[in-house]
Scaffold this motif. Structure first.
Motif, short mmCIF file in Angstrom:
data_model
loop_
_atom_site.label_atom_id
_atom_site.label_comp_id
_atom_site.label_asym_id
_atom_site.label_seq_id
_atom_site.Cartn_x
_atom_site.Cartn_y
_atom_site.Cartn_z
N ARG A 89 27.12 42.45 47.11
CA ARG A 89 27.39 42.80 48.51
C ARG A 89 26.30 42.21 49.39
N ASP A 147 37.55 48.18 49.52
CA ASP A 147 37.03 46.81 49.62
C ASP A 147 35.92 46.52 48.62
N TYR A 148 35.05 47.51 48.37
CA TYR A 148 33.86 47.21 47.59
C TYR A 148 33.78 47.91 46.23
N GLN A 151 38.95 47.05 44.91
CA GLN A 151 39.43 45.66 44.90
C GLN A 151 38.74 44.81 43.83
N PRO A 152 37.41 44.81 43.72
CA PRO A 152 36.79 44.00 42.67
C PRO A 152 37.13 44.48 41.26
N PRO A 311 33.40 41.28 45.12
CA PRO A 311 34.49 41.67 46.02
C PRO A 311 35.02 40.48 46.81
#
Length: 439
Positions: A89, A147-148, A151-152, A311
């Protein structure tokens, strides 16, 4: 009773093994000269490379199978560092929180998201038909978690998009927690059972598992490509290329498809046109696996963990990298480090992928110099997507079992090897229970 199994990936091999133990006659057909499907290992230039799954996760069926195959002595458990996992990130790696409490105490999420997480226990349960993974976690925890974290994770396991993958086919346990407890967090706290199942590899490489199963089978036929399935008066007949054994004249009471969806679709065009059409709609994510080695002294980052997920918000080249030599040190020569990176692109872009991965690794891990070694393997259709199109496939596959046509593959069992083995065992037992009707 006699069963034809088409496809000697891990699902077909396991099914044949369990049928053999139950005393049921079978023929297992594989179009290539090698078994194992995506479970492929290669030893090259002093490196132990896994081209498909990079480790397995233990469960009861897999543990029993390894013992029966005398592979339990070949198990290599990961280094202690493998317990840590990271997410990229803003160009930096952050340790993934492993519990609801750590989610709230960790600095990874914003205060607004932490507030949303803490309030999840107060949100009402909802029943939303066809709900996607992304929608579920959005309404329970908020966009930043999607999102973090989600998703990944989904990209790493399925190569897919949480906004298209179905919750009931991807993370059904999460939905059950909401149903049973009214809250995912409450459910996780109540069912907490300590550490999750540990990952492991095998000393000769993971392909030792399918090879060991194959060595026990009495009716495995390699280089036998099944071109068509016919049915006449309740019996199945196969058209087989290079059929030097006369197996095209054999009649079978049941047929089991242990093939990728697109390959199964071609065989069923006339026998089961409805399922064939549904299988043609199954989406697959391509996957390029890149192994890259460097001198340890040239890596300016401490690789103390399993690896890192990337991500989509970070605009990465790869969805993540496993720090293979930190997890299993014997996979590369001493004084080197080996990364295994995963890029969800197909053959068309394969030529550019290794260099792009190298540049990404250089940037993320402060690496100087060129790779000592790189290896690239492309799977054009690697991972079946549990999206809306899979619903018809599962429904039709279940219906066709009454017509003695079964499916035993990762598009019904799930992506993990242990899930495929457990599913194969359940199918073997189901077939065994029908034996009296054929006597």
């Amino acid at each position: 009773m006699k069963v034809a199994i088409i496809g000697a990936g891990i699902s077909g091999l396991a099914l044949a093994y369990y049928l053999q133990k139950l005393g049921i006659r079978y023929d297992l057909f594989e179009s290539s000269s090698e078994v194992g499907g995506m479970v492929k290992s290669r030893a090259q230039s002093g490196y132990q490379l896994e081209l498909g799954p990079h480790a397995l996760q233990m469960n009861g069926e897999l543990q029993d199978l390894l013992q029966e195959l005398k592979l339990d002595s070949q198990i290599i458990w990961p280094a202690q560092a493998a317990r840590q996992r990271f997410i990229l990130r803003n160009g930096k790696f952050h340790s993934i929180p492993t519990s609801p409490l750590k989610l709230l105490l960790n600095s990874f999420f914003s205060w607004h998201t932490k507030l949303q997480i803490s309030q999840e226990v107060q949100k009402p349960r909802q029943e939303i038909p066809g709900e996607t993974v992304g929608h579920f976690f959005l309404r329970r925890f908020g966009q930043e978690v999607v999102d973090y974290l989600v998703q990944p994770l989904v990209a790493g396991v399925y190569g897919g998009d949480p906004d298209t993958l179905l919750l009931e086919k991807t993370f059904p346990a999460m939905k059950e927690l909401e149903r049973a407890h009214g809250s995912v967090l409450k459910g996780l706290v109540k069912q907490h059972k300590g550490e999750p199942s540990q990952i492991f590899t095998l000393a000769p490489g993971l392909q030792a598992l399918p090879n060991a199963i194959a060595s026990k089978l009495v009716s495995l036929h390699l280089d036998h490509e099944v071109e068509m399935i016919h049915k006449n008066r309740g019996k199945f007949f196969l058209s087989i290329r290079h059929d030097q054994e006369g197996l095209s004249d054999e009649e079978y009471d049941l047929v089991v498809l242990a093939l990728p969806a697109h390959a199964a679709a071609e065989l069923l065009e006339y026998t089961a046109p409805g399922l064939s059409a549904a299988l043609q709609n199954v989406n697959y994510a391509p996957l390029t696996v890149v192994h890259t080695a460097y001198r340890k002294q040239n890596v300016g980052f401490t690789l103390n963990g399993l690896g890192a997920l990337h991500p989509g918000k970070e605009n990465p080249v790869s969805t993540g990298s496993i720090w293979s030599s930190s997890v299993f040190p014997a996979v590369c020569p001493e004084g080197e480090v080996l990364f295994s990176s995963f890029v969800h692109s197909g053959p068309a872009s394969a030529a550019q992928v290794p260099q792009k991965v190298h540049r990404e690794l250089q940037q993320n891990y402060s690496i100087s110099g060129s790779p000592l070694f790189q290896h690239c393997h492309v799977w054009p259709k690697a991972l079946p997507q549990p999206d809306q199109f899979i619903l018809d496939v599962h429904r039709l596959a279940e219906v066709l079992e009454e017509e003695h046509l079964f499916a035993c593959a990762n598009w019904v069992a799930g992506p993990a090897v242990r899930d495929c083995i457990a599913f194969a065992k359940s199918i073997a037992q189901k077939i065994y229970s029908r034996r009296p009707s054929f006597q």
